[in-house]
Design an enzyme around this catalytic site. Structure first.
Site, PDB file in Angstrom:
ATOM      1  N   THR A  95       2.387   3.919  -9.826  1.00 56.22           N
ATOM      2  CA  THR A  95       2.373   3.081  -8.792  1.00 56.22           C
ATOM      3  C   THR A  95       1.161   1.986  -8.631  1.00 56.22           C
ATOM      4  O   THR A  95       0.205   2.520  -9.416  1.00 56.22           O
ATOM      5  CB  THR A  95       2.323   3.773  -7.290  1.00 56.22           C
ATOM      6  OG1 THR A  95       2.472   3.087  -6.263  1.00 56.22           O
ATOM      7  CG2 THR A  95       0.804   4.511  -6.912  1.00 56.22           C
ATOM      8  N   CYS A  96       1.339   0.993  -8.142  1.00 59.95           N
ATOM      9  CA  CYS A  96       0.144  -0.051  -7.840  1.00 59.95           C
ATOM     10  C   CYS A  96       0.093  -0.247  -6.315  1.00 59.95           C
ATOM     11  O   CYS A  96       0.859   0.376  -5.685  1.00 59.95           O
ATOM     12  CB  CYS A  96       0.347  -1.291  -8.682  1.00 59.95           C
ATOM     13  SG  CYS A  96       1.721  -2.195  -8.762  1.00 59.95           S
ATOM     14  N   TRP A  97      -0.084  -1.572  -6.017  1.00 61.08           N
ATOM     15  CA  TRP A  97      -0.080  -1.801  -4.491  1.00 61.08           C
ATOM     16  C   TRP A  97       1.323  -2.106  -4.085  1.00 61.08           C
ATOM     17  O   TRP A  97       1.615  -1.476  -3.129  1.00 61.08           O
ATOM     18  CB  TRP A  97      -1.097  -3.079  -4.277  1.00 61.08           C
ATOM     19  CG  TRP A  97      -1.054  -3.642  -2.822  1.00 61.08           C
ATOM     20  CD1 TRP A  97      -0.657  -4.928  -2.729  1.00 61.08           C
ATOM     21  CD2 TRP A  97      -1.165  -3.079  -1.788  1.00 61.08           C
ATOM     22  NE1 TRP A  97      -0.580  -5.178  -1.420  1.00 61.08           N
ATOM     23  CE2 TRP A  97      -1.104  -3.959  -0.558  1.00 61.08           C
ATOM     24  CE3 TRP A  97      -1.648  -1.766  -1.436  1.00 61.08           C
ATOM     25  CZ2 TRP A  97      -1.183  -3.646   0.707  1.00 61.08           C
ATOM     26  CZ3 TRP A  97      -1.622  -1.475   0.004  1.00 61.08           C
ATOM     27  CH2 TRP A  97      -1.454  -2.227   0.982  1.00 61.08           C
TER      28      TRP A  97
END
Length: 348
Positions: A95-97
């Site tokens: 995941t990222c933002w």
């Protein structure tokens, strides 16, 4: 190779599914979810440089700089870290933002290394939104039961004995009140709220959620409005414990079992000096100082002396005043065994 994305937020959170969070360290420090580990694609300085390039020269230039910064040895070291985590956590997600470019790059680089991990659709932002919705829904729809009682009554132990409970103080890493600080820091507000949502998701929807009677804030963290409102309307089960046992409990927890308790306790006392008034503060400070200087044979009694006065001067009047406005919500009161049996029987 098709690189997949997953958006089953309920099971991801409830099962504490491992997450490779490739956001920068600064982003991760502002908030995360249980099960996440920060293995960033970009360091804070690298992300700052990419952000400045984006503002000045646009998307393509920023992406090009990002690839330039994370190339060769830098790329290899980050892929190595992701691979090691994936080997230990084969069900992990990336995941990222927003679940966009950064997690897509990490996913593609891992695929080049022969590891196919899905990414979190919508990223941390979507997961955060789901956590906030979970808390709001719980506040609106779940039944809550509040365990009350004077300081030192052992409310936390009683709460944890209930079948369905949320230990707010454990999640906040603070025992509440001016003397409730712990050696390790409290989590960021976002992390606290996310962990609270996860705790709620793990409970059966058919049972009342037992929580401890708390003020709106636990240390520097605020209980979310929806949950606190539900707690303020919930029935109260009141724990009655005699003063001697309360004093002993506080002595064991805050003095005997604590690491280096003197500086923390003296600092906590100084924070309530204005509430105590000068005369009482000086009396308590002198009693506390004498207790920490006492020899082994008299140490316990010396500590009990300042604890008794602290309860008499500060905690008990404050709690009794607050309880006076809640008396119509008390549905049961009793000793520890009676209250535990009542909660376990589901009578609440």
């Amino acid at each position: 190779m098709a690189l997949s994305a997953v958006n089953d937020y309920l099971n991801i959170l409830r099962d504490a599914r491992p997450l490779i969070d490739v956001r920068s360290p600064a982003e991760f420090r502002r908030g995360a979810v249980p099960g996440a580990v920060n293995l960033p694609l970009l360091t804070d300085d690298e992300r700052d440089a990419v952000g400045k390039t984006y503002k000045a020269d646009g998307h393509d230039a920023a992406v090009a700089l990002g690839h330039q910064l994370v190339a060769d040895d830098n790329k290899a070291s980050r892929v190595t870290a992701w691979r090691a985590f994936a080997a230990e956590n084969p069900s992990a997600l990336i995941t990222c933002w927003r679940g966009g470019l950064r997690s897509q790059i990490a996913q593609a680089w891992l695929a080049e290394a022969g590891i196919d991990l899905p990414r979190l659709a919508g990223g941390f932002k979507a997961l955060r939104h789901f956590c906030l919705e979970t808390i709001q829904t719980a506040g609106d729809t779940r039944r809550f039961v509040v365990v009350g009682g004077r300081t030192g009554s052992g409310k936390t132990r009683v709460v944890k004995a209930a079948r369905a409970h949320v230990d707010l103080e454990a999640i906040a890493n603070h025992r509440g009140s001016a003397f409730g600080g712990l050696p390790t820091p409290q989590p960021p507000p976002v992390t606290f709220e996310n962990a609270l949502a996860v705790a709620l998701l793990k409970l059966s929807p058919d049972e009342p959620v037992v929580v401890e009677d708390e003020s709106r804030t636990i240390g520097r963290l605020a209980i979310p409005v929806a949950l606190y409102k539900a707690m303020q309307q919930a029935p109260i089960v009141l724990l009655d414990v005699d003063d001697a046992d309360r004093i002993d409990s506080i002595y064991q927890e805050y003095v005997v079992a604590a690491d280096d308790p003197e500086p923390r306790l003296t600092a906590a006392l100084s924070r309530i000096e204005r509430r105590l008034g000068g005369v009482r503060y000086r009396e308590l400070a002198a009693l506390m100082d004498a207790a920490f200087r006492a020899d082994a044979s008299s140490r316990r009694d010396a500590h009990r002396a300042w604890i008794r006065r602290l309860l008499e001067y500060y905690y008990d009047p404050m709690y009794d005043y607050q309880l006076a406005g809640k008396k119509d919500r008390i549905v049961m009161r009793g000793g520890t065994r009676e209250v535990v049996d009542y909660l376990r029987a589901g009578a609440a």
